[in-house]
Design an enzyme around this catalytic site. Structure first.
Site, PDB file in Angstrom:
ATOM      1  N   HIS A   1     -16.530  -6.684 -17.721  1.00  8.22           N
ATOM      2  CA  HIS A   1     -16.523  -6.545 -19.187  1.00  8.22           C
ATOM      3  C   HIS A   1     -17.908  -6.756 -19.790  1.00  8.22           C
ATOM      4  O   HIS A   1     -18.161  -6.345 -20.911  1.00  8.22           O
ATOM      5  CB  HIS A   1     -15.471  -7.455 -19.822  1.00  8.22           C
TER       6      HIS A   1
ATOM      7  N   HIS B   1     -21.070 -10.316 -13.378  1.00  2.35           N
ATOM      8  CA  HIS B   1     -21.805 -10.250 -14.648  1.00  2.35           C
ATOM      9  C   HIS B   1     -23.314 -10.425 -14.450  1.00  2.35           C
ATOM     10  O   HIS B   1     -24.115  -9.648 -14.957  1.00  2.35           O
ATOM     11  CB  HIS B   1     -21.309 -11.318 -15.629  1.00  2.35           C
TER      12      HIS B   1
HETATM   13  C1  BG6 Z   1     -15.072 -14.035 -16.787  1.00  2.00           C
HETATM   14  C2  BG6 Z   1     -15.085 -15.271 -15.931  1.00  2.00           C
HETATM   15  O1  BG6 Z   1     -15.254 -12.890 -16.014  1.00  2.00           O
HETATM   16  O2  BG6 Z   1     -16.118 -14.119 -17.744  1.00  2.00           O
HETATM   17  C3  BG6 Z   1     -14.924 -16.499 -16.794  1.00  2.00           C
HETATM   18  O3  BG6 Z   1     -14.014 -15.198 -15.012  1.00  2.00           O
HETATM   19  C4  BG6 Z   1     -15.977 -16.523 -17.874  1.00  2.00           C
HETATM   20  O4  BG6 Z   1     -15.008 -17.678 -16.010  1.00  2.00           O
HETATM   21  C5  BG6 Z   1     -15.999 -15.206 -18.633  1.00  2.00           C
HETATM   22  O5  BG6 Z   1     -15.648 -17.590 -18.759  1.00  2.00           O
HETATM   23  C6  BG6 Z   1     -17.156 -15.150 -19.589  1.00  2.00           C
HETATM   24  O6  BG6 Z   1     -17.022 -14.045 -20.427  1.00  2.00           O
HETATM   25  P1  BG6 Z   1     -17.624 -14.074 -21.889  1.00  2.00           P
HETATM   26  O7  BG6 Z   1     -17.376 -12.696 -22.409  1.00  2.00           O
HETATM   27  O8  BG6 Z   1     -16.881 -15.134 -22.645  1.00  2.00           O
HETATM   28  O9  BG6 Z   1     -19.072 -14.394 -21.755  1.00  2.00           O
END
Ligand code: BG6
Length: 515
Positions: A208, A271
């Site tokens: 995402h 990420h």
């Molecule tokens: C997720 C992880 O993919 O991304 C989580 O599994 C993390 O542990 C999250 O908290 C963070 O996403 P964002 O969009 O809140 O930075």
């Protein structure tokens, strides 16, 4: 007004016509969410679908089918999703009590993931709904269950006749949530098993972060300007820092999952490495899925952890203990009292290509840190000589370019300038772009963008099988190097992580730049 607005579609505040992103009745898909009673569906997926629908990117009458193991009745499912919208939707939720008319587009079908009969029942249900709606029968299956079920779900969908051949109309696609596998071996196996049911172009592996506006903005800044791109290389860059810091811990619910996974798998494999790819990649020849993914793949095949060096010089693992932000990790629900799982990791990595050879990429991520911040900091080299030194003026800092992914989204560039006065001094100043000041639009949620792309069939911001496997291969090397690692260093919850994390700068200039 509540619900689906009636005004004509859709221009942004700069007057750009967004009509081509709108999905008409004839192109819409029935969306099936496996794992619909879980956290992600409630916090992200249903609100994202609502926001797309509310902004008229989706038709007024759609079918979103929650599929999960529990025997739920449809009304309870709708009520639960209504509550989820009230809490998590950025644009509202329609009628304040019932969330109608949106939730009347939601349906529930029990599917025990290992039960072939349930998939046949699902198929009949989908056909019935599509015939009532006059829908074209396109299908978007979203796997929001644990990854060990992905292959099983795909196989059963195939056997039940729920997947059409690639290129067919109507079409079927599968979106696979992260984590895609648990390690290199399981990711390969998963790719291979899903590949028996679906063609690569039908599989949308989600990360995402790629849907975040400010992550895409890195591409706009790097490749939409002539002034930055030439500087992104070992000639001018001293090092790069990538920080994905979170204030959240286990939130009373994630302990059992996270304790099995840890920070390296949970955030670095996906990420953080994707962010690294976007900083380091060559300009793609076109802005399309193949070109983008080819270039990212080259970066992923060039990244290496300096495993020949002593571990403590390039890697620090941490685990939070009780601190200003609350309880320690081992006291979180569902976490082993003796757990050695890292909730923080800091790494020094390299990208072995012509452009980046020798430039350290420092990557860190952690739970329960002092602030929630994701940013990429590019530290440039010093000018070749200090012209003003003889005048007594030191260069206090060299240039730093920061991409602030979240919060306070924007980009800033620090450079040295002369403060007014008779003396010749040099002092750092900043040029600062913030989204809030420059644009009037709200930033859409990452999942909105990605769901719309998946329905439109655009896989540019999704990961290809070879990208996933190469990312896991980097993680595998690091895990191997951890085989005899000491236990994670402790850091107090609500701080910037273990102080030992600075030691990976041992051979380099600088240290972690905390926002
Ligand atoms: C997720 C992880 O993919 O991304 C989580 O599994 C993390 O542990 C999250 O908290 C963070 O996403 P964002 O969009 O809140 O930075």
């Amino acid at each position: 007004m509540p619900g689906h607005p009636t005004a004509d579609f859709v221009h942004d505040t700069a007057g750009r016509d967004l009509t081509r992103f709108r999905i008409g009745d004839e192109d819409m898909a029935t969306i099936v969410i496996f794992g619909a009673t879980g956290d992600l569906a409630q916090r992200k997926l249903i609100p994202a679908i609502y926001n797309l629908w509310h902004a008229k990117y989706l038709p007024e009458r759609i079918a979103v089918v929650g599929a999960a193991r529990r025997p739920f009745d449809e009304n309870t499912f709708r009520q639960d999703m209504c509550e989820a919208l009230k809490q998590h939707s950025r644009t509202g939720h329609g009628d304040s009590d019932t969330c109608d008319p949106f939730v009347s587009n939601l349906y529930y079908q029990q599917v025990r993931f290992d039960n072939a009969g349930d998939y046949s029942r699902l198929r009949r249900r989908l056909e019935g709904l599509e015939s009532n709606l006059g829908a074209p029968g396109n299908r978007l299956y979203y796997m929001s269950a644990a990854p060990e079920f992905f292959a099983m779900i795909a196989e059963h969908l195939g056997e039940a006749g729920c997947i059409y051949a690639p290129g067919d109309t109507p079409w079927s696609r599968v979106v696979a949530e992260k984590p895609f596998g648990f390690d290199l071996e399981s990711a390969r196996e998963l790719n291979q098993k899903i590949g028996q049911v679906l063609a690569e172009k039908q599989i949308f592996r989600i990360d995402h972060y790629l849907g975040k506006e400010t992550v895409q903005n890195m591409l706009a800044v790097r490749f939409g300007n002539a002034i930055f791109e030439p500087l992104f290389s070992q000639k001018y860059v001293d090092h790069v820092q990538i920080t994905v810091a979170e204030t959240v811990g286990m939130e009373g619910r994630r302990g059992p999952f996270y304790d099995h996974v840890g920070a390296l798998r949970d955030v670095v494999q996906n990420h953080a490495l994707q962010l690294l790819c976007l900083v380091a990649m060559e300009p793609p020849v076109r802005f399309d899925a193949k070109s983008m993914r080819d270039e990212k793949l080259k970066v992923l095949t060039s990244i290496h952890a300096p495993v020949d060096e002593p571990l403590e010089d390039w890697c620090v693992r941490g685990q939070y203990t009780e601190g200003p932000a609350g309880a320690g990790y081992r006291d979180e629900e569902g976490v082993d009292k003796q757990s050695q799982t890292e909730t923080y990791v800091a790494l020094r990595l390299f990208v072995d290509d012509w452009r980046w050879a020798g430039v350290p990429f420092f990557v860190r991520t952690g739970k329960r840190m002092k602030e929630r911040v994701t940013e990429i900091m590019v530290q440039f080299r010093d000018p070749p000589m200090h012209l003003f030194r003889e005048l007594g003026a030191e260069l206090p800092e060299t240039n730093v370019l920061v991409f602030r992914i979240q919060p306070d989204e924007g980009v800033s560039l620090t450079f040295n300038a002369k403060p007014p006065g008779m003396d010749f001094a040099v002092q750092p100043v900043a040029m600062n772009f913030t989204y809030g000041a420059a644009f009037k639009e709200d930033l859409p949620e990452a999942y909105e963008r990605l769901l719309l792309d998946a329905i439109r069939g655009d896989s540019t911001l999704f990961m290809r099988s070879d990208e996933i496997e190469n990312a896991w291969s980097i993680i595998s090397d690091i895990h191997q190097a951890w085989a005899d690692a000491p236990p994670p260093e402790q850091y107090a919850a609500g701080t910037w992580g273990p102080s030992a994390a600075d030691r990976i700068f041992k051979h380099c200039r600088g240290t972690w730049l905390n926002p």
